[in-house]
Design an enzyme around this catalytic site. Sequence first.
Site, PDB file in Angstrom:
ATOM      1  NE  ARG A 105      -3.583  -2.714   0.805  1.00 22.41           N
ATOM      2  CZ  ARG A 105      -4.416  -3.011   0.178  1.00 22.41           C
ATOM      3  NH1 ARG A 105      -4.949  -2.512  -0.976  1.00 22.41           N
ATOM      4  NH2 ARG A 105      -5.089  -4.320   0.233  1.00 22.41           N
ATOM      5  CG  ASP A 136     -11.857  -1.250  -7.286  1.00 27.78           C
ATOM      6  OD1 ASP A 136     -11.112  -1.641  -6.331  1.00 27.78           O
ATOM      7  OD2 ASP A 136     -13.122  -0.954  -6.896  1.00 27.78           O
ATOM      8  CB  ILE A 182      -9.185 -13.705  -4.012  1.00 27.28           C
ATOM      9  CG1 ILE A 182      -9.446 -13.183  -2.636  1.00 27.28           C
ATOM     10  CG2 ILE A 182      -7.616 -14.023  -4.137  1.00 27.28           C
ATOM     11  CD1 ILE A 182      -9.205 -13.876  -1.467  1.00 27.28           C
ATOM     12  CG  ASP A 183     -12.603 -10.081  -2.795  1.00 28.77           C
ATOM     13  OD1 ASP A 183     -12.392 -11.352  -2.024  1.00 28.77           O
ATOM     14  OD2 ASP A 183     -12.253  -8.939  -2.170  1.00 28.77           O
ATOM     15  N   GLY A 226     -14.675 -11.457   1.152  1.00 25.75           N
ATOM     16  CA  GLY A 226     -15.800 -10.844   0.372  1.00 25.75           C
ATOM     17  C   GLY A 226     -16.103  -9.763   1.025  1.00 25.75           C
ATOM     18  CG  HIS A 315      -4.614 -12.867   4.935  1.00 25.27           C
ATOM     19  ND1 HIS A 315      -5.431 -12.322   5.955  1.00 25.27           N
ATOM     20  CD2 HIS A 315      -4.448 -11.668   4.125  1.00 25.27           C
ATOM     21  CE1 HIS A 315      -5.807 -11.080   5.683  1.00 25.27           C
ATOM     22  NE2 HIS A 315      -5.277 -10.665   4.667  1.00 25.27           N
ATOM     23  CB  THR A 561     -14.449 -36.673 -21.652  1.00 29.07           C
ATOM     24  OG1 THR A 561     -13.362 -37.264 -21.969  1.00 29.07           O
ATOM     25  CG2 THR A 561     -14.998 -35.521 -22.736  1.00 29.07           C
ATOM     26  CG  ASN A 565     -12.946 -36.242 -27.099  1.00 29.17           C
ATOM     27  OD1 ASN A 565     -13.696 -36.108 -25.975  1.00 29.17           O
ATOM     28  ND2 ASN A 565     -12.655 -37.403 -27.417  1.00 29.17           N
ATOM     29  N   GLY A 692      -6.546 -39.044 -25.705  1.00 29.28           N
ATOM     30  CA  GLY A 692      -6.749 -39.579 -26.993  1.00 29.28           C
ATOM     31  C   GLY A 692      -6.227 -38.861 -28.187  1.00 29.28           C
TER      32      GLY A 692
END
Length: 882
Positions: A105, A136, A182-183, A226, A315, A561, A565, A692
């Site tokens: 900060r 932000d 993360i929010d 949050g 945290h 799957t 694919n 595959g």
Amino acid sequence: MEDHRERLLRKDSIWIETGREGQELDAGSATGKSLGVFTSGGDSQGMNSAVRAVVRMGSFLGCKVYYIKEGYQGMVDGGDHIAEASWASSSGIMQKGGTVIGSARCADFRQRAGRLKAAKNLIDKNITNLVVIGGDGSLTGANLFRQEWNSLLDELKATDRITDEQRKNCSHINIVGMVGSIDNDFCGTDMTIGTDSALHRIIESVDSISTTASSHQRAFVLEVMGRHCGYLALVAALATEADWVLIPECPPDHGWEKTLCKKLSAEREMGLRLNIVIIAEGAIDIDGNPITANMVKDLITNELKYDTRVTVLGHVQRGGKPTAFDRILGARMGAEAVLALMDAKPDTPACVVSLDGNQTVRVPLMECVERTKSVQEAMNKKNFQEAVKLRGKSFQNNLATYLRLSKLRPPKVMCDPTGQVCSSGKKLAVMNIGAPACGANAAVRSFVRFALTKGYTVLGIHDSFDGLLYGDILRAVEPVKPIGWTDVHGWTSQGGSLLGTKKCTAARYGLDKVAEKLKEHDISGLLIIGGFEAYHSALQMAEARSKYDAFCIPMVVIPCTISNNVPGTDFSLGADTALNEIADVSNNVPGTDFSLGADRALNEIADVSNNVPGTDFSLGADTALNEIADVSNNVPGTEFSLGADTALNEIVDGRLQKGEDKALTKYSISVIESNNPTGTKRRVFIVEVMGGYCGYLATMAGLAGGADAAYIYEDPFNITNLRDDVVHLKNKIIQLGVQRGLILRNENANANYTTDFIHQMFSEEGKGSFTCRKNVLGHMQQGGVPSPFDRNYGTKMASKAVDYMITKVEENTTEDGKMKSCTKRFCKELRGITDFDKRIQHDQWWLRLRPLLRILAKHSEVAYQTEGVPLGVDEVEDEDNA
């Protein structure tokens, strides 16, 4: 850009522009430009991947790239905080959590005097392009800095702190942002960097707590991050089947306390042994008053007398290694941020690189910031419905889905809890076809509960077509039977297929027999959850509608799957879990982005056999026992299988015999310490992954693991390519001192250039530079516990399947109760894009990411010119290569 597209995002108000991902790029095309990258605000997993991508894409284009350490504070302080980055300095960081260049900060930057110092420090390095990774607040600060830039230059020039030439060369500054939070609280992107990793931490915690809660019949209240956004709490509640969730955007009505206690009490009466309540740290009631975890705990304890505990994750949610999704997201956004800066003109507004579906896009920075702020303004005005809308469609869908699924039972007017007596009188069926993949059970649970709330009985078809056709003979229990509301409780967190599954198409069993059984059970709609066999079976039945009336019903396939694919879809259930299983194999060996596998170093570091004379215990023996026990816990039907080599081979594809390095899996991995001589060996791993003929896993795992190459069927390669990659690895290891290399190969990439062939070729050609190891990861990639993405995706896909199916049933049912014949147009479209021989779609979106994989791995002569100090070549003695 001539080929760009513009459209609206989130309530038709934010313009987005498609990025340049997948387009042809010229190495060295931006020579002479400089850019700086920094992280600011709270850290989040995946930031390092973004930083790495900025450095390497910038280097590829010929830019001089600088780390700005400690965020805005480092920009203000200057000096050693602004350091030139090299390709080698960005190695070994993408698998680490947090941010290796620091974040802080900065009160100084909020003042003009601080921004003046920052401008001077940037000008001294000729930096006129900035990549900011943060929330932000950090992005807003960067935009203000850009707006003031000319006035800051004027002030610096007036005080003779910069020259006229510097004023001219640095006349403007361009800003591109990436949202690291993360929010997931930023409007303008589907996912922010770090959100997926945080969800993994939360869900791992909830899954762990659930076992102890059930043992003691306890209630747990979990507080997650949050403060202003409930995304983490909401998605975690959806993915863990939590009994109640409290988020700031959708506060509970008056009297919620009584409603909560009534629900928890009813669940205990139904035989459930635990209760989970998830609360966002910013949760409020309808009047705007805070609701805390301790308040909820006291409520449950006082009113219900339940033993209730509070767990505040704090945290922990920010910590740990990033998931495969966040590593890939950071890499894609970081590369696109550099391209956006190179495209920018002096008057180009600041933008944010975001994710829209599977496409990287550029969105106006300040429009997104203002929209994000408007969510909080709506909540301050108690206009919560508007706040939910502003969060976006995904948030709305998550909330609506949770509210429907979390009910105690279906509405009485629609269906009884057993699912046998429903108002519509019609039956829908669900089955699994193909190899097991995580997320299938979450989809089944969602389908059952949504259908019951609509008044439809759901028949569970066990063991695929075997159960439908021969179940009465093969099984002691009923193979096709109604599924009740509580029957699917706890299914979301389970891997594999609880219904049972088989890899076979409908035509192999006989379409006439399948049609007869569907008619016998009076099935009005069929959901098939599975891979290519599920898709092919649905196609076969749909195309036979003119011959068999029983197929004239709505049939829906949910792709499930690890190979990803299935034609007609971008993502399949199970693929995300598989990528994370591959990423989990990675360990933090110094000097590498991945370090898959650990060969005989295990025995060199510690004697895991515990057979040293004169001692009771050897270092590593306990770890080895725990590794074996971890494997044992994954064997169905047993609690312990220590020493059972056969059981281990049933779980992993391959063997671990004395003196051999074949099929090393995550269960045989050790962390090599940096001060151990073995950790300095130059080694290249050749790793075979499943899929595959589809190279999705190999390509995406390559991006997530920092691979040097990923060989796949869709992108043909030859002996010249293999030779060039050997040269590339030699240059990287010898010139830069990087100790590890990684080559991924899809299991069916090429019939002649097999994993064994590539291993032998690289071993021979790399003599004197590096040694090689071959790893076959096998079926561990199918995973044990579904990832948050697969749980959430399966749940929502099934919800859409129910809505579609019931709509079609109601639209196409005639007066006599029969179904009308359905159109074949869609079947023809699907056939046109499908390669049935190789079981893949002709054109696949992720192929455009392959050039990025090569660029980030330094496949360019340009990148070798100025970086690293050449090292002497020490002959690498290795008895395994003799």
